[in-house]
Design an enzyme around this catalytic site. Structure first.
Site, short mmCIF file in Angstrom:
data_model
loop_
_atom_site.label_atom_id
_atom_site.label_comp_id
_atom_site.label_asym_id
_atom_site.label_seq_id
_atom_site.Cartn_x
_atom_site.Cartn_y
_atom_site.Cartn_z
N GLY A 173 -0.68 5.79 6.71
CA GLY A 173 -0.79 4.98 5.51
C GLY A 173 -1.53 5.70 4.40
N HIS A 174 -0.93 5.71 3.21
CA HIS A 174 -1.60 6.27 2.04
C HIS A 174 -2.60 5.26 1.48
CE1 HIS A 174 1.74 9.16 2.04
NE2 HIS A 174 1.02 9.90 1.22
N LEU A 175 -3.74 5.74 1.03
CA LEU A 175 -4.64 4.89 0.27
C LEU A 175 -4.04 4.71 -1.13
CD1 LEU A 175 -6.43 6.07 2.63
CD2 LEU A 175 -8.38 5.70 1.11
N GLN A 217 1.61 -3.82 2.26
CA GLN A 217 1.00 -2.98 1.22
C GLN A 217 1.99 -2.68 0.09
OE1 GLN A 217 -1.80 -0.16 2.60
NE2 GLN A 217 -1.58 1.24 0.88
#
Length: 295
Positions: A173-175, A217
């Site tokens: 997962g990317h921030l 997200q």
């Protein structure tokens, strides 16, 4: 009714009695409708329905845990250390929604802090976790071309490869999403020769459930993209929330605000996967078909 004495007190009492009965009937109908709605949404699962109703009645959400969020002691605000701990202490229960609002869905970022196009990537902590906030100051030119994505190879803490049957449980997962970081190098500076978004940056990845990453997200990342495409300037912050020394984040706080105030959200996403339970100490997953997560 000439010549007859009217018992006004009796009539009033009778009317009040009827009103109370009618009010009770309406309340009962409202309860039945609410239960039916939750039952339908849960697919008829009894435990999921009960947990959802309990959550609604007790207010078990980050909105009650962080009713009035504090502003971080930085030049741009964002998630404070005390509110980080409050989010870390939240426990997800089967049948609850995959995310909850924080601070009544209002960001604690300071919109006037947008000065230049950049991303502040926090250093990894002593356990090599991305446990601090990454904060991006974005504009239209940061919307990335999706065709320039490459294969991800970084293994964040608690990373495990997906099961042999091909079912996705884990994502990197990317921030700060690839899709809103075009031109930003791994030092956080804008470089016009860099056409792609952020990729394979250890400071910008964490082990996230496939459900949280792909289903939830993306909802909020699309809000940021939409604002950028409208030529708005946006401050966007993402903070994985770890509990103690655990290697897998319990969730992630996402918040954003545009300089004109038209974009403004603050949410906490649980790092959960339908049908599985995670051991957050090491990230291992075990099958639990009773685990229900509402979108």
């Amino acid at each position: 009714m000439i010549g007859q004495e009217v018992n006004w007190e009796g009539l009033l009492m009778a009317k009040k009695g009827r009103s109370k009965k009618q009010g009770g009937v309406y309340s009962a109908i409202a309860v039945v409708v609410a239960v039916a709605a939750v039952w339908f949404k849960s697919g008829g699962d009894v435990s999921t329905t009960l947990n959802s109703l309990t959550s609604e009645l007790t207010g078990n959400s980050a909105n009650t845990a962080v009713t009035t969020a504090k502003v971080a002691k930085s030049g741009y605000g964002g998630l404070s250390k005390s509110d980080y701990q409050k989010l870390a202490n939240l426990e997800f229960k089967s049948g609850e929604k995959a995310y909850v609002t924080v601070n009544h869905n209002h960001s604690t970022l300071i919109k006037n802090a947008w000065k230049s196009n950049r991303v502040i990537y926090a250093d990894l902590d002593d356990l090599n976790r991305t446990s601090s906030s990454n904060t991006a100051f974005l504009e239209k030119r940061n919307v990335a071309n999706d065709s320039l994505r490459v294969r991800q190879f970084v293994e964040p803490t608690a990373w495990h490869y997906n099961r042999r049957n091909g079912e996705q449980i884990y994502n990197r997962g990317h921030l700060i999403a690839y899709s809103v970081s075009a031109g930003i190098d791994q030092n956080g500076h804008y470089n016009p020769s860099n056409k792609s978004g952020d990729q394979n940056n250890p400071k910008n990845l964490f082990t996230q459930s496939a459900f949280s990453n792909q289903k939830i997200q993306t909802i909020f990342e699309s809000k940021v993209r939409s604002a950028l495409r409208q030529n708005k300037k946006v401050i966007y912050q993402a903070t994985p929330i770890f509990k103690g020394d655990e290697l897998m984040a319990r969730g992630i706080n996402l918040q954003a605000i545009s300089t004109d105030g038209s974009l403004d959200f603050n949410v906490y996403l649980y790092n959960v996967q339908p049908g599985y339970q995670f051991n957050y100490a090491n990230g291992r997953a075990k099958v639990d078909r009773g685990m229900k997560v509402l979108e």
